[in-house]
Every structure is written in structure tokens, then in C-alpha cells.
Design a protein around this motif. Sequence first.
Motif, short mmCIF file in Angstrom:
data_model
loop_
_atom_site.label_atom_id
_atom_site.label_comp_id
_atom_site.label_asym_id
_atom_site.label_seq_id
_atom_site.Cartn_x
_atom_site.Cartn_y
_atom_site.Cartn_z
N LYS A 30 13.83 2.99 1.36
CA LYS A 30 12.49 2.62 0.10
C LYS A 30 13.28 2.88 -0.96
CE LYS A 30 8.41 2.89 0.31
NZ LYS A 30 7.35 2.47 0.80
N GLY A 55 12.19 -9.70 -10.10
CA GLY A 55 12.99 -7.98 -10.23
C GLY A 55 13.62 -8.37 -8.62
N ARG A 56 12.32 -8.33 -8.09
CA ARG A 56 13.06 -7.55 -6.68
C ARG A 56 12.85 -9.34 -5.41
NH1 ARG A 56 8.43 -3.99 -4.89
NH2 ARG A 56 9.03 -2.26 -6.26
N ALA A 115 1.09 -1.68 -0.13
CA ALA A 115 -0.22 -0.04 -0.33
C ALA A 115 1.18 1.33 -0.10
CB ALA A 115 -0.84 -0.11 1.09
N GLN A 126 -0.63 0.69 -15.13
CA GLN A 126 -1.30 -0.06 -15.65
C GLN A 126 -0.17 -1.09 -15.54
OE1 GLN A 126 -3.26 2.80 -18.15
NE2 GLN A 126 -4.75 2.77 -17.26
N GLN A 176 11.58 4.04 -5.65
CA GLN A 176 9.98 4.72 -4.96
C GLN A 176 10.72 5.94 -3.94
OE1 GLN A 176 8.46 1.36 -4.47
NE2 GLN A 176 9.56 0.92 -6.37
N VAL A 177 9.02 5.69 -2.90
CA VAL A 177 8.96 6.90 -2.65
C VAL A 177 6.89 6.34 -1.67
CG1 VAL A 177 7.16 8.44 -4.73
CG2 VAL A 177 8.47 9.30 -2.10
N ALA A 180 -8.51 -5.56 -20.70
CA ALA A 180 -8.58 -4.31 -21.23
C ALA A 180 -7.13 -4.14 -22.71
CB ALA A 180 -8.20 -3.45 -20.60
N TRP A 225 -2.46 5.44 -23.82
CA TRP A 225 -3.44 3.67 -23.21
C TRP A 225 -3.00 2.76 -25.20
CZ3 TRP A 225 -6.41 0.46 -24.83
CH2 TRP A 225 -7.10 -0.33 -23.75
N TRP A 226 -3.62 3.74 -25.69
CA TRP A 226 -3.58 3.49 -26.74
C TRP A 226 -2.21 2.82 -27.55
CZ3 TRP A 226 -7.22 0.33 -29.27
CH2 TRP A 226 -8.61 1.35 -28.31
N ALA A 281 2.33 1.00 -6.72
CA ALA A 281 0.89 1.79 -6.38
C ALA A 281 -0.22 0.53 -7.18
CB ALA A 281 0.31 3.15 -7.12
N SER A 307 3.04 2.49 -1.21
CA SER A 307 4.62 2.61 -2.38
C SER A 307 3.68 3.17 -3.39
CB SER A 307 4.75 0.38 -2.25
OG SER A 307 5.46 -0.14 -3.54
N THR A 308 4.88 2.93 -4.31
CA THR A 308 4.56 3.74 -6.17
C THR A 308 4.24 2.33 -6.72
OG1 THR A 308 7.27 3.62 -5.74
CG2 THR A 308 5.96 6.01 -5.69
N ASP A 332 20.09 -9.16 -8.95
CA ASP A 332 19.03 -10.90 -8.48
C ASP A 332 20.06 -11.57 -8.39
OD1 ASP A 332 16.47 -11.01 -7.58
OD2 ASP A 332 16.47 -11.71 -9.98
N LYS A 386 3.75 6.26 -0.65
CA LYS A 386 2.64 7.30 -0.90
C LYS A 386 1.95 8.85 -0.34
CE LYS A 386 -1.38 4.15 -3.01
NZ LYS A 386 -2.10 3.15 -3.10
N PHE A 419 8.30 -2.06 -22.96
CA PHE A 419 8.65 -1.23 -23.17
C PHE A 419 7.94 -0.04 -22.75
CE2 PHE A 419 11.35 1.37 -25.88
CZ PHE A 419 12.57 1.63 -25.49
N ARG A 447 3.12 8.40 -27.35
CA ARG A 447 4.37 8.35 -26.37
C ARG A 447 3.00 8.05 -25.30
NH1 ARG A 447 9.22 11.93 -26.48
NH2 ARG A 447 7.31 13.22 -26.02
N ALA A 448 2.48 9.17 -23.99
CA ALA A 448 1.53 8.67 -23.33
C ALA A 448 0.74 8.04 -23.54
CB ALA A 448 1.79 10.35 -22.70
N ARG A 456 2.63 1.80 -19.18
CA ARG A 456 3.37 3.19 -18.61
C ARG A 456 2.62 2.58 -17.00
NH1 ARG A 456 -1.63 6.50 -20.32
NH2 ARG A 456 -2.31 6.18 -17.58
N PRO A 457 3.66 2.88 -15.97
CA PRO A 457 3.73 2.22 -15.05
C PRO A 457 2.33 1.44 -14.02
CG PRO A 457 4.87 4.92 -14.65
CD PRO A 457 4.52 4.34 -15.73
#
Lengths: 568, 357
Positions: free
Chosen positions: B306, A528-529, A339, A516, B45-46, A356, A433-434, A344, A341-342, B216, B48, A510, A430-431, A513-514
Amino acid sequence: MGARRGRPARGTAVRLGLMAVPLAFFALFFAYPVVAIVGRGLKDGGQWQLSRFGAVLSDPDVVRVLWFTVWQAAASTGLTLLIALPGAYVFARFDFPGKQLLRAVVAVPFVLPTVVVGSAFLALVGRGGLLDDLWGVRLDTSVWAILLAHVFFNYAVVVRTVGGLWGQLDPRQEEAARVLGAGRFAAWRRVTLPALGPAVAAAALMVFLFTFTSFGVVQILGGPTFSTLEVEIYRQTADYLDLPTAAVLTLIQFAAVLGVLALHAWTVRRRESALRLVDASQTARRPRGPGQWALLWGTCALIAVLLLTPLGVLVERSFAGPDGYGTVFYAALGSAANADSTFAVAPLDALGNSLAYGAAATAIALVVGGLAAAALALPAPRRGRSGRTPLVSPFVRGFDALLMLPLGVSAVTVGFGFLITLDAPPLDLRASWWLVPLAQALVGVPFVVRTMLPVLRAVDGRLREAAAVLGASPWQVWREVDLPMVRRALLIAAGFAFAVSLGEFGATVFLARPDQPTLPVAVARLLGRAGELNYGQAMALSTILMVVCAAALLVLERLRPIDRSGEF
Amino acid sequence: MSTTSRITATVVAAAVGISALAACGTPGGGSDAKTVTLVSHDSFQVSKSVLAAFEKESGYKVKMLKGGDAGKAVNQAVLTKGNPQGDVFFGIDNTLLSRGLDEGLFTPYRAKGLEKVPAALQLDKGEHRVTPLDYGDICVNYDRGYFDRHKIAPPKTFDDLIKPRYKGLLVTENSATSSPGLAFQLGTLAKYGEKGWQDYWKKLKANGVEVVDGWDQAYNDRFSGSAAGKAKGDKPLVVSYASSPPAEVLGKKPAPKEAPTGVAAGTCFRQIEFGGLLKGAKNEKGGKALLDFLLSKEFQEDVPLKMFVNPAREDAKVPELFTKYGTTIGQPATLAPGTITKNREQWIKQWSSLVLK
């Protein structure tokens, strides 16, 4: 053309009209970005720097990559044929309970994203993997892991392409040869093999194409030592920003892919030549005798080991929580564990995003691919009175090949191309959704075309003519004659485009969007974490993705039309 | 067509249609003056709450675009220069800095609070094209348990790593594909110079260093001291961060006396991360406010837990986890950003043919 002057001209106009949308789509979202990024690498002050070819090609590292790309693709293709051809026979000639289910299951790997497959294989043959635990076998840094993963991916291509045709070959021809005194093998070699040859060649070329351009598998399983052309293009572009080298490599890959596609088109044309085909359901029968049973069981065992074990390991890991088996990781997917965290989006929301994006990509691919297939399927102007051979102009053939090209051009090239070309109004995407569905549709179109084309071509032209003579408008002709026959093919094409876009990773990672992410992107991020929870969640998400793909394919199996040998 | 197929077909068609409609309703990207866009790498990271406070106070909504790892994000910014994807870039480090500066990616701006940043971190002093925002050290980490059990002292310096007693113990990352891997190589360059580094790596190779593709894999799969790998790894030495030991303690109850892993302080290379206002930004005013925020005490104090790096501001409080379990690196190796950019590709190529082949 003589007395028929009016009709071919109109036919050509219709064909061009149908081709307009697909051509515009490819020009804008494929050719323009790719040419722009290649041009950026090869142009210096408005001058093409072709001398760079020499410089790049004399680099021993590049030569090593080229060599590895070719030989691993050849080896993967050979191995896949060796393992999958008996399977094609089993699916074509035998009738057994659960056949439909098994047919769907073997196709699941084909549409799975490479990240998922990579992690599945690492879980199986990697350090601390299942084989390591059991027998201390580790393949993660050897070329065997790559080859096996390629077989895993492409098994279905051979089974479907070759098996589809095999099932429709009239077995009585072979029987006739045997009655005339030929031995079992001789009969097979003289009668069935020549008929199958083109299909085998077409399947082999498709597998070669997919493995030649292999990216995710090689990146994950290849370690630092193995690199294909595609991986090298990615490294040169994304890591080094060495656009000249990347451009040269892109063009080399482009040439190779064009060559493979040309060969493929040629074998497909040969396949369409006169074969006596029968309904596949009439040629399959229950296995007889211990030999046939052994073959059936052998194939099932092989599928279990090679295709199901990696998937099974994935499922097992997704349930193997810190305190024994359970659904901890699945629960974490839905909850807001991250929660503050980015990151999101709860990973489960990625499923919604994927669906979608997939739906939009499918819609685009269906429109573009459907129109293209319709254009390609139009009967060509006839030569002479009795000439029934379709006379396809080089222009149409070129169009056909163009539609397949996205399968062979590196996703990173397309992605970077999008970044530098679609950046100004009215097309500043570039930004938008499509961007993601557009990129995914590029990969979906070839599947739509390949599925629709054989069916459309099989529609008897005389029916259309009859309807037209009776006063139907072109639209009515299409609605009354073509649509009922292609409806199922359309659905299957939709299903494939949808599954492919669900699994598409290279371009999406690539462009997405982060906020989505799609399922594969979320899996890659989790992998990766550090930490056990992240790993478990990645496995759980992969399992969900796999189940969705399998379900979609199972629905498609039920919809499969009276089988015209589809190419996928 | 049977009834079932007909129903299925209708359902599928309806689903596709509805999803397509839903898709159209999804808001696209817009860049009005109330939105400010931050372009960064995946590791940004930040909290919220910290971000929400900034949005409330400034009235800007922050949109984030993350483009792969640090190197890829910088390269994307270079490709789109002049017509950038966003307003502020976060995460260009000293190994890539001069590529960005040479390309003219940034508009100069002196962020509020810069006077609280130590001079050693200010690599663009006077010009203010970029602002230092955090730093971290890449060092060899060791598994305390392993060295206790075997009754040998853990290594401290680069020189130690080529000693026979540490043969076959170290795993590092591929310089070509991993930024910690490259930083470690740059550390050896700073220590042994243009002449000696290749010789050092020959010895390191002879001493059985193993190379894997990414952090990793190195840390989680191969290092014997990492918890996430459930101690399956067999290498007690790994190239990682000076902040990895605190990360190993995070969330452990009760808190142990010391971290299960330690840092070889003589093997460190310092990475400093910068942010800057992108040239051609659509919302320059918002970008400046965002840059001020990134250097504000609130954000800086959020950074350690973070992103596991140190804040650039010296007056930012560092959490106890860091002060208690972390190691302060007194003399990290560094190289001038210009030297790195000029040579990096050649160095990576030389390293690859030396170590990988």
C-alpha cells in the motif's frame, strides 16, 4: 445638513444595517484568523516583536524573493497589456460571427485552477511536451513559462475591463476630431486614449495584483529557483513552521496589496467621471479594409496559439490512452478502479463535491457580497442643493477595500488561521463541511461586489424617491425598482462566484476533507501519483472541469446586460 | 428580459437552491465515542478490507484526515496541539520526530505488539510517546538498461557519485520542498559529517547533479528507468526509495527475472515512521485501539503493497515482490532525531545557497 437632517441620518442607519452582515462575516472568517496567525508569529509572551522585521528584511534570500515578486509581476502586467489591448479593441469595435463564443472562451482560463493550468503548460512547454517533441523547445525552468501562463490567465481581465468601456465610447467623438483635421493617430491619442486611460490603469493594477500574489503557477512552473512572496509565505508556514518570518512576509504582502488596491480604487473613481457612453452594440461593426481584417485575424490567431493550445493539449492528453486515442481515462474516472484503497471516492464523485461546495459558496458570496454592494451603492448624503457628486466617506471607502483584500492575502495564511481560531464550540468548524464553502466565498465576494456595484449605482435614485413618495416601503422600493434592474447582474455575479469557487485551490487543498475532495484537489492528487493511468485521469478530470467552466461562462455571456462597463 | 433568459434564470436559481439544500443535508463532522479519527499525510493508504475488519471487530468507525505531505501534516499537528484535529497521528518520521516530541504532541501509550519491533527502530524507547510503524530507505536508484548499454558499472556509494564517469547522470530533489531530497542530504551529512558534507556537495555540483522540486518530477519525468515516464527521462540515476524497483515490477506480466532498476546500497538513509496518541484526543480509548491496530500483524502486512515501505514488526510477512525484487539495506545511514531537528533549517538553507544558486 439643515432642513434635511432626518434623511441622511436614516440613510446612514440603513447603510450600517446593510453592512452588518458583511462586516461580521469578514471579521469572523477573515480578519480574526489572519490576525491570529500573524499574531502567533509576531508575539512572544504577549509582546509584539517588531524587531523581527529588520531581521527578515536583511536576509538576502528574502530580498531576492521580494525583487523577483515585483519584477515578474511588472513584466507579466506589461506583457499582458501588450498582448491583450489589441484584443480589447477587436472585441469592442468589431462585430463578427462567433464573437460571443470567443468572448466566453477567452474568459475560461481566468477561472481555471492553477493546477490544471500548470499541467497544461507543462504538457505544452515542459520536458517531453508538445514543443519539446516538435522543436526541442523547453521552457519549464525558465521565467518565460511563468510570464506566458500569467498572460494566459489574465488576458480576459484586460479584454473585459478595457474592452467593456472601449465599446461604449462614442466613436463620433474621434470622428469629430478627424473632421477637424486631426490625423488618425492624433485623434486616437487626444480623444480615445485619455478616456481609456483609467480603465487601462485599472486593468493593469488588477493584473499586477493577481500576478504579484501568484502561487500555483510559480510553484508548478518556477521549479526550485523562482519564488514569489506568496510561495515563500507558504514554504515558511507549511514546510518550516517559521511563523515569525511568515508573519512578516504576510504583512509586507498585505501592505503592497493595500497600496495596489488604493490605486485601483482611485483609478476606478476617475473612470466613473463624466464620459459620454453609448450602447456597445451600436459601436461595433464589421471590419472594413484589409488592415482591420488583418487585426481581427491576428487576434484570433493569437488567442488560438496562446489560450487555446494549452487547453487543447490538455484535451489531447486526456484522450491519448496507452493503446491509441480513446476514452480509457474517462472510463477509469467513473469506475471503482481504486476500490480497495483509501482513495475512497471515485474521481468523478469529486465533480459532485465541487458542485455542492460551489453552490453553497455562491449562496454565501451572494448574500454577503450583495448586501455589501447595496450598502456601497446607497446614495451618500448630499452636500448642498446641486451637489450630485457622491460624497463617500473614508469609512465606506475602507469597507470597499476590505472586501477586495481576500484576493491579496495568501490562502495558506487564511487556512492556517482557520485551523487555530475556529477550533472551539460554538465555532469548531475544523471538521465541518462548511469550512470549504466559507473559505471559497471569501474569494467570491469581491467578484460579486465588483459586478453588482456598477449596476446598482446606475439605478436612478429619482425612481426610488418617486416610489417612496408614492408610499412604497423600503422593501417595496427595492423589489419594484432595484430588483428588476439588478437581476441579471445578480445572475452574472452568481456565475462568477460559482466558477471561482469551482477553481479555487489554495485554501481548498488545505481544508477539504479527504473523503470529499473537489475537482482541483482530485487533479492534484492524481498528478502526485506515479503511473500513466493516474496522469491520464488527471488530464481527463481537468478537461471536465474546463468544459463545466466554459459552459457556465457561455450561459453568462447570453445573460450579460446592456453593458455597463463591469469590472470583470 | 427575454423568455430564454427568464427560463435560464429560473433554472439557475433552482439549481443553486437545491444544491444548497443538498449541502445542508451532508453530514458534518461529529466526534462521538464510536468514531476515532486518524490524522495523517497524503501517502497514508490501507486496504479497505483490512480497515473494515478493524471497524467491525472494534466497533469504531475510522475517520481519516490527511493534511498534505509528511512535513505539513506534522506542522498542522504542532499548530493545533492541545486541541488536536483527531485522536491518533500517523506518519511523523525520524527527521521530524523530535520537533513533535519537544512540542509535547503525544500522550504515552505502549501499543500491543511492540515487543515484536526491533530495538533499532524504537527511537523513543522507554517513554512510548510514539510507536514505530514502518521504515524505508532513501537511496540512489539506477537504470540497469543504461549501464548495461554503456558497459559501465552502476555506482554503489556516495563516493562513487562524484566520480567523473557518473558526471551529469544524477537527478535529485530539492531538500527544502521534498522529503526524499532532504533524506539524501541527511545521508551525506551522516557520511561526511558537519565538516565534510558541504565539500561533498560542491563536488557533486561540479559533477553535474541536477535538482528538481519533487520526487514526482525527478522519478517520473527525469529518470530514464521509470515506466510511468515512458522512458522519456534522460537521467539514469535518481534519488528515490529502496522499494522503487519492486514497484516497477508490480503488475508486469510475465514477471521479469529482475527489476529494470536497481539500488545503490551505499547511498541509503533510513526513514522510520511513527504514530502516536495525540494529547487532548477526544476519544482516547478509541485512539489506543487504533494504535494497537496500526501495529497489528494484519495492518503491518498490508503496509508494503500500500505504501511501499517495510513493516516495523519483524514477524510481519513481506510479499514476494519485495523479497524477490527488493534490496535489503544492511547499513543505512542514520542521524539522531534531536540533531536533525536542531540543525535542519540551517542545513537546508546552507544546502540551498550551495546547490541552487
